[in-house]
Enzyme design. Structure first.
Site, PDB file in Angstrom:
ATOM      1  N   LEU A 283      -4.941   9.369   7.994  1.00  0.00           N
ATOM      2  CA  LEU A 283      -6.213   8.663   8.142  1.00  0.00           C
ATOM      3  C   LEU A 283      -6.045   7.209   7.738  1.00  0.00           C
ATOM      4  CD1 LEU A 283      -8.661  11.373   6.755  1.00  0.00           C
ATOM      5  CD2 LEU A 283      -8.505  10.550   9.117  1.00  0.00           C
TER       6      LEU A 283
ATOM      7  N   HIS B 250       0.870  -1.207   0.000  1.00  0.00           N
ATOM      8  CA  HIS B 250       0.000   0.000   0.000  1.00  0.00           C
ATOM      9  C   HIS B 250       0.892   1.238   0.000  1.00  0.00           C
ATOM     10  CE1 HIS B 250      -3.789   2.143   1.602  1.00  0.00           C
ATOM     11  NE2 HIS B 250      -2.909   3.080   1.284  1.00  0.00           N
TER      12      HIS B 250
ATOM     13  N   ALA C 272      -4.194  14.845   5.213  1.00  0.00           N
ATOM     14  CA  ALA C 272      -3.858  13.610   5.934  1.00  0.00           C
ATOM     15  C   ALA C 272      -2.794  12.862   5.161  1.00  0.00           C
ATOM     16  CB  ALA C 272      -5.106  12.746   6.060  1.00  0.00           C
TER      17      ALA C 272
ATOM     18  N   HIS D 160      -4.393  -0.502   6.206  1.00  0.00           N
ATOM     19  CA  HIS D 160      -3.886   0.304   7.327  1.00  0.00           C
ATOM     20  C   HIS D 160      -4.738   0.191   8.585  1.00  0.00           C
ATOM     21  CE1 HIS D 160      -6.774   2.910   5.421  1.00  0.00           C
ATOM     22  NE2 HIS D 160      -5.957   3.344   4.496  1.00  0.00           N
TER      23      HIS D 160
ATOM     24  N   HIS E 125       1.402   5.444  -1.781  1.00  0.00           N
ATOM     25  CA  HIS E 125       0.968   6.556  -2.634  1.00  0.00           C
ATOM     26  C   HIS E 125       2.195   7.156  -3.291  1.00  0.00           C
ATOM     27  CE1 HIS E 125      -3.126   6.751  -0.899  1.00  0.00           C
ATOM     28  NE2 HIS E 125      -2.510   6.252   0.154  1.00  0.00           N
ATOM     29  N   PHE E 126       2.185   7.180  -4.617  1.00  0.00           N
ATOM     30  CA  PHE E 126       3.308   7.752  -5.371  1.00  0.00           C
ATOM     31  C   PHE E 126       2.979   9.139  -5.913  1.00  0.00           C
ATOM     32  CE2 PHE E 126       5.458   3.527  -6.816  1.00  0.00           C
ATOM     33  CZ  PHE E 126       6.234   3.536  -5.670  1.00  0.00           C
ATOM     34  N   ARG E 127       1.667   9.464  -6.029  1.00  0.00           N
ATOM     35  CA  ARG E 127       1.245  10.718  -6.679  1.00  0.00           C
ATOM     36  C   ARG E 127       1.681  10.707  -8.145  1.00  0.00           C
ATOM     37  NH1 ARG E 127      -1.725  10.884  -2.178  1.00  0.00           N
ATOM     38  NH2 ARG E 127      -0.646  11.728  -0.396  1.00  0.00           N
TER      39      ARG E 127
ATOM     40  N   HIS F 113       2.850  14.647   1.020  1.00  0.00           N
ATOM     41  CA  HIS F 113       2.214  15.937   0.714  1.00  0.00           C
ATOM     42  C   HIS F 113       3.294  16.994   0.861  1.00  0.00           C
ATOM     43  CE1 HIS F 113      -2.012  14.569   0.800  1.00  0.00           C
ATOM     44  NE2 HIS F 113      -1.657  13.795   1.799  1.00  0.00           N
TER      45      HIS F 113
ATOM     46  N   HIS G 206     -10.443   1.093   2.309  1.00  0.00           N
ATOM     47  CA  HIS G 206     -10.203   2.105   3.328  1.00  0.00           C
ATOM     48  C   HIS G 206     -11.383   1.995   4.293  1.00  0.00           C
ATOM     49  CE1 HIS G 206      -8.623   6.051   4.853  1.00  0.00           C
ATOM     50  NE2 HIS G 206      -9.793   5.957   5.451  1.00  0.00           N
TER      51      HIS G 206
ATOM     52  N   LYS H  24      -9.486  -0.609  -5.391  1.00  0.00           N
ATOM     53  CA  LYS H  24      -9.449   0.139  -4.135  1.00  0.00           C
ATOM     54  C   LYS H  24     -10.803   0.796  -3.879  1.00  0.00           C
ATOM     55  CE  LYS H  24      -7.990   2.035  -0.393  1.00  0.00           C
ATOM     56  NZ  LYS H  24      -6.783   2.730  -0.004  1.00  0.00           N
TER      57      LYS H  24
ATOM     58  N   ASN I 201      -5.559   7.129  -6.015  1.00  0.00           N
ATOM     59  CA  ASN I 201      -6.278   8.377  -5.683  1.00  0.00           C
ATOM     60  C   ASN I 201      -5.543   9.613  -6.202  1.00  0.00           C
ATOM     61  OD1 ASN I 201      -4.290   7.999  -3.683  1.00  0.00           O
ATOM     62  ND2 ASN I 201      -5.445   9.130  -2.149  1.00  0.00           N
TER      63      ASN I 201
ATOM     64  N   ASP J  39       1.516   2.755   3.498  1.00  0.00           N
ATOM     65  CA  ASP J  39       0.639   3.917   3.305  1.00  0.00           C
ATOM     66  C   ASP J  39       1.459   5.203   3.290  1.00  0.00           C
ATOM     67  OD1 ASP J  39      -1.681   5.261   2.749  1.00  0.00           O
ATOM     68  OD2 ASP J  39      -2.418   5.279   4.799  1.00  0.00           O
TER      69      ASP J  39
HETATM   70  O1  DOR Z   1      -3.464   9.617   5.591  1.00  0.00           O
HETATM   71  C1  DOR Z   1      -3.857   9.264   4.494  1.00  0.00           C
HETATM   72  N1  DOR Z   1      -3.359   9.804   3.354  1.00  0.00           N
HETATM   73  N2  DOR Z   1      -4.824   8.356   4.412  1.00  0.00           N
HETATM   74  C2  DOR Z   1      -5.392   8.030   3.255  1.00  0.00           C
HETATM   75  O2  DOR Z   1      -6.268   7.214   3.260  1.00  0.00           O
HETATM   76  C3  DOR Z   1      -5.002   8.710   2.006  1.00  0.00           C
HETATM   77  C4  DOR Z   1      -3.656   9.245   2.090  1.00  0.00           C
HETATM   78  C5  DOR Z   1      -3.326  10.225   0.984  1.00  0.00           C
HETATM   79  O3  DOR Z   1      -3.610   9.943  -0.166  1.00  0.00           O
HETATM   80  O4  DOR Z   1      -2.733  11.263   1.295  1.00  0.00           O
HETATM   81 ZN    ZN Z   2      -3.401   5.047   1.620  1.00  0.00          ZN
END
Ligand code: DOR
Ligand code: ZN
Length: 350
Positions: free
Chosen positions: A223, A17, A267, A178, A19-21, A255, A140, A103, A45, A251
């Site tokens: 989150l 799990h 988050a 998570h 996130h690469f953006r 940001h 989630h 997802k 996402n 996870d």
């Molecule tokens: O803290 C989080 N950040 N929880 C998530 O479910 C999404 C993630 C994000 O994409 O920043």
């Molecule tokens: Zn996530």
């Protein structure tokens, strides 16, 4: 494990799990994950979200292009589930290998989830197809009901949504992502292997006090939000036991600094700079380094039905300082979890 030199060699882990953006952020973070992990389940996402086979394939190409030269890393792509999702398109993506999983974000549960699912009833056709073809559903697990306290949202989701979903789709393979509560740990254990769970390094290391005592810490806000100490201890118990249903999912959610340090911060905790080393520290503290390989390298492939990695990685007790920031071209940098602090374990060359 070699106790004298305090090194540990294990099969190379995967991150189930992450996130690469996209764009400059992707370029800044992808190599950090590829340094440690052979494969990763990449979250969909983005803005706009990855809802089609074509979008997933194009995103996969952008990830591969962002990796450092010579990296050996396989991104496993996911489909962002919406109320409008088409079972044929989802099934086609899985059959072609473009998608590894779907997802499910409850609409408005977290970052970029506005187009998520409003009610399970909207996606029953997709779930039926997924259980037919053995495609995993990654959830989630938080309710969005404003009447439910944020610290209770995972436990209430399990009761209101997840338990009925597992009953209605008895052959669907599900991962509760998570997990943050003792309730989730108990529930996963009670499902005898058909429900998996990922556990982040940060939820093993911090409780809710870390966010709020002595000042508010936006970089520790994610989150699902960190819970009470008893929940953290339950997560550690499940994780360091090596139990097959629990596996590594960072996870890591980068940001830019100005999106975190603001009136209404995003988050997400960014752990990709040190993820495997953080987990190693947790297992070492609990005297369970002999279970790290199960959690990090065996249980995930076992659940997904994928081969384990043949290559190995070596960790050594060699304290190092986490960088203050990770630069991002054209934007503010990202602040890693434990920025400027010492982490005891370090991945070293085999
Ligand atoms: O803290 C989080 N950040 N929880 C998530 O479910 C999404 C993630 C994000 O994409 O920043
Ligand atoms: Zn996530």
């Amino acid at each position: 494990m070699n106790e004298i030199s305090e090194t540990l060699t294990i099969r190379q882990p995967d991150d189930w799990h992450v996130h690469f953006r996209d764009g400059a952020m992707l370029a800044a973070v992808a190599g950090l994950t590829a340094r440690q992990f052979a494969r990763a389940i990449v979250m969909p996402n983005l803005m706009p979200p990855v809802t089609s086979v074509a979008a997933a394939s194009a995103y996969r190409e952008r990830i591969l292009a962002a990796l450092p030269l010579g990296a050996h890393f396989t991104p496993l792509m996911t489909c962002y589930l919406t109320d409008e999702a088409d079972a044929d398109e989802v099934g086609r993506g899985f059959a072609e290998g473009a998608y590894a999983a779907v997802k499910y974000y409850p609409a408005h549960a977290t970052t970029h989830s506005a187009q998520g699912v409003t009610a399970v009833g909207c996606v029953t056709k997709v779930f039926e197809r997924m259980q037919e073809i053995g495609m995993p559903l990654l959830i989630h697990g938080e309710v969005t009901d404003p009447d439910v306290d944020i610290f209770d949202r995972e436990a209430v989701f399990i009761e209101r949504t997840l338990a009925p979903l597992l009953a209605d789709f008895p052959a669907l393979k599900v991962v509760l992502e998570h997990v943050t509560t003792a309730d989730a740990v108990d529930f996963v254990r009670a499902q005898d292997g058909r429900l998996g769970a990922t556990v982040t390094a940060h939820h093993l290391m911090i409780n809710r006090n870390a966010l709020l005592v002595g000042g508010i810490r936006p970089h520790l806000y994610c989150l699902p939000v960190a819970k009470r100490e008893r929940h953290r201890l339950a997560l550690r118990g499940a994780t360091t036991s090596g139990e097959a249903s629990f596996f590594l999912g960072t996870d890591s959610a980068p940001h830019a600094l100005d999106a975190k340090e603001t009136d209404c911060g995003c988050a997400g905790i960014f752990t990709a700079a040190s993820a495997l080393e953080l987990y190693a520290g947790v297992f070492a503290e609990d005297g369970a380094l002999d279970q790290l390989e199960a959690f990090a390298s065996l249980n995930g492939p076992g659940f997904y039905g994928l081969p384990v990695n043949e290559q190995t990685v070596t960790l050594a007790r060699r304290p190092w300082t986490v960088p203050d920031t990770v630069p991002v071209a054209g934007s503010q940098p990202v602040k890693p979890f434990l920025a400027g602090e010492i982490v005891d374990w370090r991945m070293v060359e085999d």
